[in-house]
Design an enzyme around this catalytic site. Structure first.
Site, PDB file in Angstrom:
ATOM      1  N   LYS A  23      -6.046  -1.783   5.421  1.00  0.00           N
ATOM      2  CA  LYS A  23      -5.338  -0.520   4.417  1.00  0.00           C
ATOM      3  C   LYS A  23      -5.430  -1.293   3.190  1.00  0.00           C
ATOM      4  O   LYS A  23      -5.602  -0.514   2.080  1.00  0.00           O
ATOM      5  CB  LYS A  23      -3.794  -0.367   4.991  1.00  0.00           C
ATOM      6  CG  LYS A  23      -3.182   0.528   4.053  1.00  0.00           C
ATOM      7  CD  LYS A  23      -1.858   0.642   4.481  1.00  0.00           C
ATOM      8  CE  LYS A  23      -0.869  -0.296   4.149  1.00  0.00           C
ATOM      9  NZ  LYS A  23       0.661  -0.311   4.432  1.00  0.00           N
ATOM     10  N   ARG A  28      -7.496  -0.408  -2.326  1.00  0.00           N
ATOM     11  CA  ARG A  28      -7.975  -1.013  -3.573  1.00  0.00           C
ATOM     12  C   ARG A  28      -9.366  -0.670  -3.795  1.00  0.00           C
ATOM     13  O   ARG A  28      -9.673  -0.419  -5.019  1.00  0.00           O
ATOM     14  CB  ARG A  28      -7.774  -2.512  -3.356  1.00  0.00           C
ATOM     15  CG  ARG A  28      -6.303  -3.068  -3.487  1.00  0.00           C
ATOM     16  CD  ARG A  28      -6.045  -4.536  -3.033  1.00  0.00           C
ATOM     17  NE  ARG A  28      -4.926  -5.263  -3.319  1.00  0.00           N
ATOM     18  CZ  ARG A  28      -4.053  -5.326  -2.377  1.00  0.00           C
ATOM     19  NH1 ARG A  28      -4.038  -4.425  -1.480  1.00  0.00           N
ATOM     20  NH2 ARG A  28      -3.068  -5.793  -2.634  1.00  0.00           N
ATOM     21  N   ARG A 125      11.908   4.041  -2.164  1.00  0.00           N
ATOM     22  CA  ARG A 125      11.149   2.750  -2.228  1.00  0.00           C
ATOM     23  C   ARG A 125      10.795   2.581  -3.769  1.00  0.00           C
ATOM     24  O   ARG A 125      10.292   3.053  -4.542  1.00  0.00           O
ATOM     25  CB  ARG A 125       9.832   2.868  -1.649  1.00  0.00           C
ATOM     26  CG  ARG A 125       9.775   3.030   0.114  1.00  0.00           C
ATOM     27  CD  ARG A 125       8.420   3.034   0.509  1.00  0.00           C
ATOM     28  NE  ARG A 125       7.747   1.949   0.538  1.00  0.00           N
ATOM     29  CZ  ARG A 125       6.703   1.584   1.257  1.00  0.00           C
ATOM     30  NH1 ARG A 125       5.886   2.838   1.638  1.00  0.00           N
ATOM     31  NH2 ARG A 125       6.100   0.444   1.218  1.00  0.00           N
ATOM     32  N   GLN A 172       2.733  -5.555  -4.899  1.00  0.00           N
ATOM     33  CA  GLN A 172       1.926  -4.291  -5.511  1.00  0.00           C
ATOM     34  C   GLN A 172       2.101  -3.984  -6.930  1.00  0.00           C
ATOM     35  O   GLN A 172       1.423  -3.304  -7.293  1.00  0.00           O
ATOM     36  CB  GLN A 172       2.371  -3.209  -4.454  1.00  0.00           C
ATOM     37  CG  GLN A 172       1.621  -3.235  -3.162  1.00  0.00           C
ATOM     38  CD  GLN A 172       1.868  -1.989  -2.220  1.00  0.00           C
ATOM     39  OE1 GLN A 172       2.187  -0.875  -2.831  1.00  0.00           O
ATOM     40  NE2 GLN A 172       1.726  -2.318  -0.720  1.00  0.00           N
ATOM     41  N   ASP A 314       3.828  -8.481   6.509  1.00  0.00           N
ATOM     42  CA  ASP A 314       3.553  -7.476   7.617  1.00  0.00           C
ATOM     43  C   ASP A 314       3.363  -8.081   8.801  1.00  0.00           C
ATOM     44  O   ASP A 314       4.007  -7.728   9.872  1.00  0.00           O
ATOM     45  CB  ASP A 314       2.383  -6.642   7.180  1.00  0.00           C
ATOM     46  CG  ASP A 314       2.904  -5.706   5.969  1.00  0.00           C
ATOM     47  OD1 ASP A 314       4.225  -5.574   5.643  1.00  0.00           O
ATOM     48  OD2 ASP A 314       2.033  -5.289   5.521  1.00  0.00           O
ATOM     49  N   LYS A 341      10.044  -1.597   2.489  1.00  0.00           N
ATOM     50  CA  LYS A 341       8.772  -1.376   3.300  1.00  0.00           C
ATOM     51  C   LYS A 341       9.033   0.301   3.655  1.00  0.00           C
ATOM     52  O   LYS A 341       9.922   0.913   3.308  1.00  0.00           O
ATOM     53  CB  LYS A 341       8.368  -2.130   4.221  1.00  0.00           C
ATOM     54  CG  LYS A 341       8.099  -3.528   3.709  1.00  0.00           C
ATOM     55  CD  LYS A 341       6.702  -3.630   3.127  1.00  0.00           C
ATOM     56  CE  LYS A 341       6.408  -5.193   2.812  1.00  0.00           C
ATOM     57  NZ  LYS A 341       4.918  -5.230   2.401  1.00  0.00           N
ATOM     58  N   ARG A 387       4.383   0.045  12.059  1.00  0.00           N
ATOM     59  CA  ARG A 387       4.584  -1.544  12.617  1.00  0.00           C
ATOM     60  C   ARG A 387       5.632  -1.481  13.563  1.00  0.00           C
ATOM     61  O   ARG A 387       5.421  -2.372  14.177  1.00  0.00           O
ATOM     62  CB  ARG A 387       4.659  -2.568  11.255  1.00  0.00           C
ATOM     63  CG  ARG A 387       3.484  -2.456  10.414  1.00  0.00           C
ATOM     64  CD  ARG A 387       3.223  -3.515   9.809  1.00  0.00           C
ATOM     65  NE  ARG A 387       1.995  -3.605   8.846  1.00  0.00           N
ATOM     66  CZ  ARG A 387       0.891  -3.460   9.032  1.00  0.00           C
ATOM     67  NH1 ARG A 387       0.533  -3.578  10.292  1.00  0.00           N
ATOM     68  NH2 ARG A 387      -0.030  -3.134   8.222  1.00  0.00           N
TER      69      ARG A 387
END
Length: 428
Positions: A23, A28, A125, A172, A314, A341, A387
């Protein structure tokens, strides 16, 4: 009625899993291919919600691309400079942080009028640290609802110069600035405030920028120097490596109930820091073999560990559920960014681990897990977090079944996860 999936106890896992594309790398690479001069063919692109949101946004911004039927090969015609919206636009980005953050920066070049918005969770977020840095470089940005959170209205104006960004919440924000800065009018110097989290993700960004012909220098990750007025150049073809975070579930499954599982598409040459997850399993007692484009894991007697996992946030989640099968307690430290997250992952993980019988201490930035003598059958809430669903599938590697609520939430990164897991599992 919420969808659910009950996994029956698994006696053995054994086999090979070809990983879906990463991902982090997919989104990107798509953005850089769009900004670059020339046509780029991306292969092994991830087919998932996050990538679909990025593709839809690029299309709305006038970028043309051809996507193969299986959505894993994409031929992108680069625009050779900043993305320009021909009219005022609103882009809906779901809950895709890997689309929201980089696009928020990229659309501050030139003179756009674009609104970026998303699902309710996206509006929780934080993005304030990125907005602050972009404003220092001249960007005009308005918060449309709550200060420091999306939705955002972007009206261009970013010129570069000296900017400071807080590195302590999400890498990020820095990634977004780095990818945008080469197209600014002036040189950009990005100063990092606080401790930079998830450093390996910055290495992914720098690797991709280099692939598209742009070099960045930095002073030990404290100050980054980027020349302005550059052009990204297409490398022609780019193979997206497998998703190392996705690999963690299969490697952990092998550590607990192998057999041997081989994941392909990542290996010792991988650009993703999450491959370090295999080292953590090895520390716990699993047997790991590295190839150039595979990692293999075999079962071992697992022992609990106490570790700082800021570098692999993660994949570290997978350690929290693998800890249920270890001898002694496990402590995962320096993971505050779990809280910002897809959901507050520290709170969610603590709640669900207790349901299956673990004793859990949830701190501000750590989690301490004491495994139970015997796991309890439970319905696991997934909080619309891919997740959480994948981590708790590991509970079935015991003599207790587990029910995963809303299993389709894995579509964010791994739509056919449960099929792949079933393929390598032999039921008890």
């Amino acid at each position: 009625m919420v969808d659910s999936l009950t996994l029956q106890p698994v006696a053995l896992v054994n086999g090979t899993v070809n990983l879906p594309g990463s991902k982090s790398v997919s989104n990107r690479a798509l953005l850089l291919a769009a900004l670059a001069e020339g046509t780029t063919t991306l292969t092994n692109l991830l087919d998932s919600d996050d990538v679909r949101h990025m593709l839809n946004a690029l299309q709305a911004l006038g970028v043309s691309y051809q996507l193969s039927d299986d959505r894993t090969t994409c031929k992108v015609d680069g625009v050779g400079g900043p993305l320009v919206a021909s009219k005022p636009l609103e882009l809906f980005l779901g809950n895709a942080g890997t689309a929201m953050r980089p696009l928020a920066a990229a659309l501050c070049l030139g003179s756009n009028d674009v609104v970026l918005t998303g699902e309710p969770r996206m509006k929780e977020r934080p993005i304030g640290h990125l907005v602050d840095a972009l404003r220092q470089g001249g960007a005009q940005i308005d918060y449309l609802e709550q200060t420091d959170y999306p939705p955002l209205r972007l009206r261009g104006g970013f010129r570069g110069g000296d900017v400071t960004v807080d590195g302590s919440v999400s890498s990020q924000f820095l990634t977004a600035l780095l990818m945008t800065a080469p197209l600014a009018e002036q040189d950009t110097h990005i100063h990092i405030k606080g401790e930079l989290v998830s450093k390996p993700y910055i290495d992914i960004t720098l690797h991709l920028m280099r692939t598209f012909g742009v070099e960045v220098s930095h002073d030990n990750y404290r100050v980054f120097h980027i020349n302005g007025r550059q052009t990204y150049r297409s490398p022609g073809d780019y193979l997206v490596e497998g998703d190392a975070s996705s690999a963690s579930y299969f490697l952990a499954a092998a550590a607990i109930k192998g057999g041997t599982v081989r994941v392909t598409g990542i290996g010792k040459k991988s650009v993703q820091g999450d491959t370090k997850f295999a080292d953590v399993l090895e520390k716990m007692g699993a047997r790991i073999t590295w190839g150039d484009d595979y990692i293999e894991c075999s079962r071992g007697e697992l022992r609990g560990i106490d570790m700082d996992m800021n570098h692999i946030p993660d994949a570290a989640m997978t350690i929290a559920t693998a800890a249920l099968f270890a001898e002694g307690p496990t402590t995962i430290r320096n993971i505050y960014n779990w809280r910002v997250k897809e959901t507050d992952r520290l709170a969610a993980m603590a709640t669900e681990l207790r349901k299956v019988g673990a004793e859990v201490d949830e701190g501000e930035d750590y989690i301490h897990v004491v495994p139970p003598a015997k796991l309890k059958f439970a319905d696991i809430g997934t909080y619309n977090d891919h997740r959480m669903a994948m981590c708790f599938s590991l509970v079935a590697l015991s003599d207790t079944p587990v029910t995963i609520l809303d299993p389709k939430c894995t579509a964010k990164t791994f739509p056919d996860y449960f099929e792949q897991l079933a393929r390598i599992s032999q039921l008890a």
